[in-house]
Enzyme design. Sequence first.
Site, PDB file in Angstrom:
ATOM      1  N   TRP A 102      33.937 -20.629  -4.009  1.00  0.00           N
ATOM      2  CA  TRP A 102      34.043 -21.718  -3.634  1.00  0.00           C
ATOM      3  C   TRP A 102      34.454 -21.688  -2.258  1.00  0.00           C
ATOM      4  CZ3 TRP A 102      29.472 -24.225  -4.588  1.00  0.00           C
ATOM      5  CH2 TRP A 102      29.555 -24.698  -5.561  1.00  0.00           C
ATOM      6  N   ASP A 171      38.958 -28.013   0.475  1.00  0.00           N
ATOM      7  CA  ASP A 171      37.867 -28.845  -0.245  1.00  0.00           C
ATOM      8  C   ASP A 171      38.717 -29.069  -1.434  1.00  0.00           C
ATOM      9  OD1 ASP A 171      35.884 -28.736  -1.853  1.00  0.00           O
ATOM     10  OD2 ASP A 171      34.802 -26.729  -1.482  1.00  0.00           O
ATOM     11  N   LYS A 195      32.660 -34.839  -9.711  1.00  0.00           N
ATOM     12  CA  LYS A 195      33.479 -33.846 -10.397  1.00  0.00           C
ATOM     13  C   LYS A 195      34.036 -35.243 -10.748  1.00  0.00           C
ATOM     14  CE  LYS A 195      33.299 -29.338  -8.121  1.00  0.00           C
ATOM     15  NZ  LYS A 195      31.754 -28.592  -9.376  1.00  0.00           N
TER      16      LYS A 195
END
Length: 359
Positions: A102, A171, A195
């Site tokens: 990511w 993030d 999530k």
Amino acid sequence: MTRHFNFCSGPATLPQAVLERAQAELLDYQGKGLSVMEMSHRSADYMAIADRAEADFRDLMGVPDNYSVLFVQGGAATQFAATALNLTGKGGRANVIDTGIWSQKAYKEAQHLVGAEVIASSDANNYTEAPVQGSLSLTDDAAYLHYTDNETIGGLQFDHVPEVDVPVVCDMSSSILSTPVDVSKFGVIYAGAQKNIGPAGITLVIVRNDLLDRAQSSIPSMLSYQLMAANGSMYNTPATYSWYLSGLVFQWLKEQGGVEAMAEINRRKAAKLYQAIDNSGLYNNPIVERSRSIMNVPFTLADDALNSTFLSESEAAGLLALKGHRSVGGMRASIYNAMPESGVDALIEFMTDFERRHG
């Protein structure tokens, strides 16, 4: 009705109490005669929902008054571009810490749009340990530092907040609300909801107000933090139902005792699972202890030939979505806030029995 334990990394499990409340309110929200999905986002009823969700989120995260909270669309991946375009209008480029897939995606997007440099990486240790503070060396033209707090796929998590002289962008998609965070250490925090917050379709952004005027002049309207902040995240029609459900999760979290209480439970859940893996002769987790994620626990079996058997038997036992990401293989258990401790206990019991029979 049968509810299994869902270990999916996202869209992830939601608190049963939240789902039951949403079910009860689905057709008729608090006697209004319509669903939240059918409400105008500018109606008084919906504005009350939105305002409470933001207030509860601010309370849970301890967001200072000099920060704006945005409820935007496009997923966290859209923020790879949004952060780059919002923070480089006065010059400079992105500096990125590489800890896995990511953060690499964030780097590639920033490099494409404004230029970027990887200033620290976990590549040398095969992404098993996060870089330490002393390894960071910003470029002279750094506009901001971006890092991914918790790599959902690799199960690598930072044990500190990097300290640098430029705004820190993080993030937190798979770790937000799992443990207390000092928001004042960040310029921007963003997180996809699917999530650890709510259903897919909405992304939370926390941005320090003095950064709102640093955007590229050509930034698309829908990516502009300043425009979204000025319009209460309603420059266009937002993801109203996802916003509503996220608000219900925030209320649920406060009922559990808030982030501090959840952090204690999360650490206990993770410690149990890692102990079961470490004490096993069949399972292995490669991550260095200080960098182990408390949200996403990947593990491999000593014999890959057992993978399909493990997955079929675990699913039959009501333990869902344990297959690891296609890029790394093996297994992965995502144990977000909504995963009850009993679910982790059930997984450990199954793993122990499976090793007894197949180890």
